[in-house]
Scaffold this motif. Structure first.
Motif, short mmCIF file in Angstrom:
data_model
loop_
_atom_site.label_atom_id
_atom_site.label_comp_id
_atom_site.label_asym_id
_atom_site.label_seq_id
_atom_site.Cartn_x
_atom_site.Cartn_y
_atom_site.Cartn_z
N LEU A 18 0.86 -61.29 3.68
CA LEU A 18 0.99 -62.69 4.10
C LEU A 18 1.66 -62.64 5.46
CD1 LEU A 18 2.13 -64.67 0.94
CD2 LEU A 18 -0.16 -64.29 1.81
N TYR A 19 0.93 -63.05 6.46
CA TYR A 19 1.39 -62.90 7.84
C TYR A 19 1.57 -64.26 8.48
CZ TYR A 19 1.38 -61.52 12.73
OH TYR A 19 1.72 -61.34 14.04
N ARG A 20 2.74 -64.51 9.02
CA ARG A 20 3.01 -65.74 9.76
C ARG A 20 2.83 -65.49 11.24
NH1 ARG A 20 5.55 -70.25 7.53
NH2 ARG A 20 6.22 -69.91 5.40
N ASN A 21 2.17 -66.41 11.89
CA ASN A 21 1.98 -66.33 13.33
C ASN A 21 3.34 -66.43 13.99
OD1 ASN A 21 1.60 -67.08 16.07
ND2 ASN A 21 -0.45 -67.81 15.61
N PRO A 22 3.74 -65.44 14.81
CA PRO A 22 5.07 -65.49 15.42
C PRO A 22 5.22 -66.62 16.44
CG PRO A 22 3.82 -63.64 16.27
CD PRO A 22 3.01 -64.25 15.17
N HIS A 23 4.13 -67.17 16.90
CA HIS A 23 4.18 -68.25 17.89
C HIS A 23 4.08 -69.62 17.27
CE1 HIS A 23 3.90 -65.08 20.82
NE2 HIS A 23 2.80 -64.64 20.24
N ALA A 24 3.66 -69.70 16.01
CA ALA A 24 3.53 -70.97 15.29
C ALA A 24 3.90 -70.72 13.84
CB ALA A 24 2.11 -71.50 15.41
N VAL A 67 -7.03 -60.18 -3.91
CA VAL A 67 -6.89 -61.22 -4.95
C VAL A 67 -5.43 -61.59 -5.15
CG1 VAL A 67 -7.19 -61.68 -7.43
CG2 VAL A 67 -9.04 -60.62 -6.12
N GLU A 68 -4.56 -60.60 -5.26
CA GLU A 68 -3.13 -60.87 -5.42
C GLU A 68 -2.55 -61.59 -4.21
OE1 GLU A 68 -0.82 -57.61 -7.55
OE2 GLU A 68 -2.68 -56.59 -6.95
N ALA A 69 -2.96 -61.17 -3.04
CA ALA A 69 -2.47 -61.82 -1.81
C ALA A 69 -2.92 -63.28 -1.75
CB ALA A 69 -2.96 -61.06 -0.59
N MET A 70 -4.18 -63.54 -2.12
CA MET A 70 -4.69 -64.91 -2.09
C MET A 70 -3.98 -65.78 -3.12
SD MET A 70 -6.67 -65.06 0.44
CE MET A 70 -7.33 -66.69 0.15
N ARG A 71 -3.67 -65.23 -4.28
CA ARG A 71 -2.91 -66.00 -5.28
C ARG A 71 -1.55 -66.40 -4.73
NH1 ARG A 71 -4.19 -62.08 -10.04
NH2 ARG A 71 -6.24 -62.83 -10.60
N ASN A 74 -2.01 -69.08 -2.02
CA ASN A 74 -2.32 -70.38 -2.60
C ASN A 74 -1.10 -71.00 -3.27
OD1 ASN A 74 -4.99 -70.44 -1.72
ND2 ASN A 74 -5.72 -69.37 -3.54
N TYR A 75 -0.28 -70.18 -3.90
CA TYR A 75 0.94 -70.67 -4.53
C TYR A 75 1.90 -71.24 -3.48
CZ TYR A 75 5.36 -70.73 -7.01
OH TYR A 75 6.56 -71.12 -7.55
N HIS A 76 2.07 -70.53 -2.39
CA HIS A 76 3.04 -70.94 -1.37
C HIS A 76 2.50 -71.96 -0.38
CE1 HIS A 76 6.19 -68.21 -2.60
NE2 HIS A 76 5.29 -67.25 -2.70
N PHE A 77 1.21 -71.91 -0.09
CA PHE A 77 0.66 -72.76 0.97
C PHE A 77 -0.40 -73.74 0.49
CE2 PHE A 77 2.18 -68.87 2.98
CZ PHE A 77 3.09 -69.40 3.88
N GLY A 78 -0.91 -73.55 -0.73
CA GLY A 78 -1.79 -74.52 -1.34
C GLY A 78 -3.22 -74.59 -0.85
#
Length: 85
Positions: A18-24, A67-71, A74-78
């Protein structure tokens, strides 16, 4: 964040982060990454994604399968993560 501590990573493994954009910081996605030997310390492993090396530590949410990453996404970001881009 989630970190699979008991997983034995080996060079060449493909994992999903799960990667967050460092600029946004409000932009996150599921990103495929390769487990590789750390170029600065051959005794350690790191992740290679976006042409950059990242240490494997508890700061990254690393999953052995998409699959685990997508779960988790989806849990955290919906909504579905944007794999590969």
């Amino acid at each position: 964040m989630y970190f699979e501590q008991n997983h034995n990573f080996e060079p060449g493994n493909i994992v999903y982060v799960l990667y967050r954009n460092p600029h946004a910081q409000d932009v996150a996605q599921v990103q495929e990454a390769a487990v590789v030997e750390d170029p600065e310390n051959s005794e350690k492993l790191c992740l290679f994604m976006y042409d950059t090396y990242y240490p494997i530590d508890e700061e990254l949410a690393i999953f052995p399968t998409e699959v685990e990453a997508m779960r988790a996404y989806n849990y955290h970001f919906g909504e579905d993560g944007n794999l590969y881009g």
